[in-house]
Design a protein around this motif. Structure first.
Motif, PDB file in Angstrom:
ATOM      1  N   SER A 111       9.029  29.855  11.849  1.00 37.49           N
ATOM      2  CA  SER A 111       9.036  31.293  11.579  1.00 37.49           C
ATOM      3  C   SER A 111       8.841  31.549  10.087  1.00 37.49           C
ATOM      4  O   SER A 111       9.462  30.886   9.248  1.00 37.49           O
ATOM      5  CB  SER A 111      10.361  31.910  12.031  1.00 37.49           C
ATOM      6  OG  SER A 111      10.481  33.242  11.560  1.00 37.49           O
ATOM      7  N   ASN A 162       8.349  28.049  18.059  1.00 31.72           N
ATOM      8  CA  ASN A 162       7.645  29.022  18.883  1.00 31.72           C
ATOM      9  C   ASN A 162       6.182  29.095  18.462  1.00 31.72           C
ATOM     10  O   ASN A 162       5.872  29.381  17.301  1.00 31.72           O
ATOM     11  CB  ASN A 162       8.292  30.401  18.745  1.00 31.72           C
ATOM     12  CG  ASN A 162       9.701  30.423  19.308  1.00 31.72           C
ATOM     13  OD1 ASN A 162       9.957  29.834  20.361  1.00 31.72           O
ATOM     14  ND2 ASN A 162      10.618  31.088  18.629  1.00 31.72           N
ATOM     15  N   LYS A 192       4.677  22.292  20.768  1.00 30.03           N
ATOM     16  CA  LYS A 192       5.292  23.585  20.476  1.00 30.03           C
ATOM     17  C   LYS A 192       6.445  23.819  21.443  1.00 30.03           C
ATOM     18  O   LYS A 192       6.635  23.067  22.401  1.00 30.03           O
ATOM     19  CB  LYS A 192       4.264  24.712  20.575  1.00 30.03           C
ATOM     20  CG  LYS A 192       3.571  24.834  21.916  1.00 30.03           C
ATOM     21  CD  LYS A 192       2.517  25.919  21.894  1.00 30.03           C
ATOM     22  CE  LYS A 192       1.810  26.045  23.245  1.00 30.03           C
ATOM     23  NZ  LYS A 192       0.779  27.120  23.225  1.00 30.03           N
ATOM     24  N   GLU A 193       7.222  24.836  21.136  1.00 26.72           N
ATOM     25  CA  GLU A 193       8.398  25.220  21.923  1.00 26.72           C
ATOM     26  C   GLU A 193       9.490  24.147  21.856  1.00 26.72           C
ATOM     27  O   GLU A 193       9.586  23.402  20.887  1.00 26.72           O
ATOM     28  CB  GLU A 193       8.004  25.557  23.379  1.00 26.72           C
ATOM     29  CG  GLU A 193       6.787  26.446  23.526  1.00 26.72           C
ATOM     30  CD  GLU A 193       6.834  27.740  22.733  1.00 26.72           C
ATOM     31  OE1 GLU A 193       7.931  28.238  22.427  1.00 26.72           O
ATOM     32  OE2 GLU A 193       5.746  28.253  22.387  1.00 26.72           O
ATOM     33  N   ASN A 204      12.770  23.650  17.991  1.00 23.05           N
ATOM     34  CA  ASN A 204      12.041  24.601  18.827  1.00 23.05           C
ATOM     35  C   ASN A 204      11.106  25.420  17.938  1.00 23.05           C
ATOM     36  O   ASN A 204      11.550  26.284  17.179  1.00 23.05           O
ATOM     37  CB  ASN A 204      13.029  25.525  19.552  1.00 23.05           C
ATOM     38  CG  ASN A 204      12.340  26.481  20.501  1.00 23.05           C
ATOM     39  OD1 ASN A 204      11.142  26.359  20.756  1.00 23.05           O
ATOM     40  ND2 ASN A 204      13.083  27.432  21.036  1.00 23.05           N
TER      41      ASN A 204
END
Length: 480
Positions: free
Chosen positions: A307, A302, A171-172, A300
């Protein structure tokens, strides 16, 4: 005297004429006798054939054929003159079998390269067939991808311990490191082999991001421990297995999205110079070699998830009121220059250093025609993938950057590249793009979007498989 001579000649001539049929008659009876004798003798040797007339080969065998073209020996058991010798083939080694398969793949791809156009009738049951100007050669790409699915095998070294090996961030900012390792070790059953003798390439599954987290001393800027870890890992696998030494590492690969991935690879000179390095930091001015190395998209996620706003972008005819958008920190040489000229200066050019808390990042990407993608300290940026996910045309502001999957994709068909020296004229340049061209660029973004999706489990032609395909192309040494 003359009459005697004349009669002698006449008598001799008739004697010769009568002798010819007698010779044939005797010869026929002699041959018949010899054939009978030969057939009755169990120790009679087979006749030797000096000329092999025709060989018909198949993938599994090579068989002899008579001069008449027949391969049925049971229909003519007494045929001696036309029997040919069966040629035995030498059994190939595993390595030779692998290379023979790759040679067939190259030939198939080469044939498709010349065709250039994919006929829908040929692949009517495949909904993933690549079509459009965004591909350098759709036919060659598709054929290459199918050959990869059919043949490509990867061996993942089991040496090394968690967390630095067999794990990585999922993640990230460095999501791709861990997700690729996990998919390769636990998901890619079609491509992974547990038999190293059957492998075309060998994966060293260490994570540079986790090296930085666990063995790097913060703020020391001493990356020697990273190089030493890589050096030790190569030493282990090259000592235990014959494969590294066989090719000097040319059929081995590593993957790193951390900025220090290229520096870590310097821990072994053969890895740096020969092996396939899959790097987000694909900077040709810092040793990245596109002939053997692979540019890795930086993504990326999150919390490890895309999203929800990006799962289903708005339709093509939806309003996008902003001409362009950027939000990000000031680091590297390009971003300060961009913010100097455009931060807060024009409502059409939505440029922020850091987005205010009451503003939503993805709302801007989904409402902008163009998304600005300037490099930071290193050439790669997750904004490139974010723009594509938002179906916002990327504007690339970078130098010496080898764009991901550029072996296959024509980036000029779905993005805009602006020289960094032209940043003061950025609005003028974007406004000068005709509406019809913008429409085609956006359509191109929609076409390539699936290639930049990181699915779990992975799907055909998604980011994971596009990375594998980039490795495949370098293994077979093919250009599309």
């Amino acid at each position: 005297m003359e009459n005697c001579y004349r009669y002698s000649v006449f008598a001799f001539t008739w004697l010769c004429v009568l002798a010819i049929p007698m010779v044939f008659f005797i010869s026929a009876h002699f041959n018949s006798f010899m054939m009978s004798f030969s057939a009755s003798s169990p120790e009679s040797p087979e006749p030797k054939i000096e000329l092999q007339r025709l060989i018909v080969s198949t993938p599994d065998q090579i068989r002899a054929v008579s001069s008449s073209g027949s391969t049925d020996d049971h229909q003519h058991p007494n045929r001696l003159r036309n029997i040919t010798v069966i040629r035995e083939t030498k059994k190939l080694s595993r390595e030779q079998v692998l290379e023979q398969g790759l040679a067939r793949a190259r030939a198939s791809i080469h044939s498709a390269t010349n065709a250039r156009i994919i006929t829908t009738a040929t692949f009517k049951n495949d909904n993933d067939v690549p079509v459009g100007d965004v591909y350098r050669n759709p036919s060659a790409f598709y054929q290459s991808y199918v050959e990869m699915e059919r043949r490509f095998k990867v061996y993942v070294y089991t040496e090394g311990e968690l967390p630095i090996v067999h794990d990585g961030p999922c993640k990230e900012i460095y999501t791709i490191e861990g997700r690729f390792i996990h998919e390769m070790e636990h998901g890619a059953k079609r491509f992974r082999t547990n038999d190293p003798q059957r492998a075309h390439v060998y994966f060293m599954p260490f994570s540079v991001a986790w090296m930085v987290r666990y063995i790097y001393t913060p703020l020391s800027f001493n990356i020697t421990p990273l190089k030493q870890f890589v050096s030790d890992y190569v030493k282990v696998v090259s000592t235990k297995y014959p494969f590294w030494n066989r090719t000097h590492g040319a059929d081995h690969f590593m993957l790193a999205c951390h900025d220090w991935g290229p520096h870590a690879s310097q821990g072994n000179s053969l890895l740096y110079n020969n092996s396939i390095r899959i790097l987000c930091n694909a900077n040709t001015s810092e040793g990245f070699n596109p002939q053997k190395d692979v540019s890795l998209p930086e993504i990326n996620l999150n919390g490890g998830y895309l999203s929800p706003k990006l799962i289903h972008p708005p339709p093509p005819n939806a309003s996008r009121p902003y001409l362009s958008f950027f939000a990000g920190g000031i680091h590297g040489p390009i971003r300060p220059y961009l913010l100097q000229h455009w931060k807060g200066r024009d409502n059409d050019m939505q440029v922020f250093e850091y987005l205010p808390q009451n503003k939503d990042y993805y709302s801007y990407t989904l409402q902008s025609k163009f998304c600005l993608c300037p490099s930071g300290y290193e050439v790669a940026s997750p904004r490139l993938v974010e723009a594509i996910h938002s179906e916002c045309v990327p504007v690339i502001l970078s130098e010496h950057y080898v764009l991901p999957f550029s072996d296959v994709l024509r980036w000029e068909a779905f993005s805009v590249h602006v020289e960094t020296t032209e940043i003061p004229r950025l609005k003028e340049i974007l406004l000068a793009i005709p509406q019809e061209k913008y429409r085609k660029l956006q359509e191109g973004v929609r076409v390539v979007r699936k290639h930049f999706m990181l699915n779990q489990p992975s799907k055909r032609f998604d980011m994971f498989h596009m990375i594998l395909h980039s490795i495949w192309l370098r293994r077979i040494n093919a250009r599309l």
